[in-house]
Design an enzyme around this catalytic site. Structure first.
Site, PDB file in Angstrom:
ATOM      1  N   MET A 104       7.943  -3.544   5.153  1.00 38.95           N
ATOM      2  CA  MET A 104       8.515  -3.574   3.803  1.00 38.95           C
ATOM      3  C   MET A 104       9.280  -2.286   3.492  1.00 38.95           C
ATOM      4  O   MET A 104      10.303  -2.326   2.810  1.00 38.95           O
ATOM      5  CB  MET A 104       7.422  -3.815   2.754  1.00 38.95           C
ATOM      6  CG  MET A 104       6.790  -5.201   2.847  1.00 38.95           C
ATOM      7  SD  MET A 104       7.987  -6.565   2.885  1.00 38.95           S
ATOM      8  CE  MET A 104       8.858  -6.308   1.360  1.00 38.95           C
ATOM      9  N   HIS A 115       0.842  -1.195   0.000  1.00 39.23           N
ATOM     10  CA  HIS A 115       0.000   0.000   0.000  1.00 39.23           C
ATOM     11  C   HIS A 115       0.881   1.250   0.000  1.00 39.23           C
ATOM     12  O   HIS A 115       1.912   1.274   0.665  1.00 39.23           O
ATOM     13  CB  HIS A 115      -0.875   0.029   1.259  1.00 39.23           C
ATOM     14  CG  HIS A 115      -1.898  -1.049   1.300  1.00 39.23           C
ATOM     15  ND1 HIS A 115      -1.614  -2.318   1.750  1.00 39.23           N
ATOM     16  CD2 HIS A 115      -3.201  -1.055   0.939  1.00 39.23           C
ATOM     17  CE1 HIS A 115      -2.707  -3.055   1.679  1.00 39.23           C
ATOM     18  NE2 HIS A 115      -3.687  -2.322   1.181  1.00 39.23           N
ATOM     19  N   ASP A 173      27.340  -0.308  -5.264  1.00 36.44           N
ATOM     20  CA  ASP A 173      27.516   0.401  -6.532  1.00 36.44           C
ATOM     21  C   ASP A 173      28.642   1.426  -6.455  1.00 36.44           C
ATOM     22  O   ASP A 173      29.453   1.533  -7.362  1.00 36.44           O
ATOM     23  CB  ASP A 173      26.212   1.086  -6.937  1.00 36.44           C
ATOM     24  CG  ASP A 173      26.378   1.891  -8.213  1.00 36.44           C
ATOM     25  OD1 ASP A 173      26.773   1.291  -9.238  1.00 36.44           O
ATOM     26  OD2 ASP A 173      26.136   3.109  -8.193  1.00 36.44           O
TER      27      ASP A 173
END
Length: 162
Positions: A113, A77, A128
């Site tokens: 999450m 959501h 990275d």
């Protein structure tokens, strides 16, 4: 284990209806770490990475990722987040960097999450930005440490040696 809430009766994916849930304060804390060579850790901490400020970029990337979790994970959501913090600390014992994210909201569904996404993207950003010096870095231990709020109440992960 209960039935999966994101699977309908016919096995189709679905977004859970949270409209009947009460709004409560929700908090989640997640962690992960990036293991790297001692020389890579020294480079990152001294600010000598070719791509710039590794820790600052990773912190901002984690915050941005938490805010966009619903765009990255199909059945999440969209939430009004009230706090996102991403902390990155060196750990000579790894050697590497430990990443923690805390996310808060007041709403009808949790922020686990969002915290996990913040940690994951912060760790990927570290990789990275330092990969030119150390392609052998490893991202490990991404997990939820604790969550509070909602019908299921509080939860805390068992202590880990990692």
């Amino acid at each position: 284990m209960s039935a999966l809430s994101h699977i309908g009766a016919s096995g189709e994916a679905r977004m859970v209806d949270v409209s009947g849930k009460s709004e409560t304060a929700r908090v989640a804390l997640a962690e992960g770490h990036v293991i790297m060579a001692v020389q890579t850790l020294a480079m990152v901490l001294s600010g000598d990475a070719k791509k710039g400020d590794v820790l600052g970029a990773a912190r901002i990337a984690g915050i941005m990722a938490a805010k966009r979790t619903h765009e990255l994970i199909p059945l999440c959501h969209p939430l009004l987040l009230t706090k996102i913090s991403v902390d990155i600390a060196p750990d000579e014992a790894l050697p590497g960097l430990r990443v923690r994210a805390e996310v808060k909201t007041r709403g009808q569904t949790g922020v686990e999450m969002e915290a996990l996404t913040a940690v994951s993207i912060a760790c990927l950003t570290i990789y990275d930005m330092a990969k030119a010096a150390d392609r052998g870095m490893r991202i490990e231990g991404v997990r939820l440490l604790e969550k509070s709020g909602g019908k299921s109440g509080d939860w805390r992960a068992p202590e880990s040696a990692a």
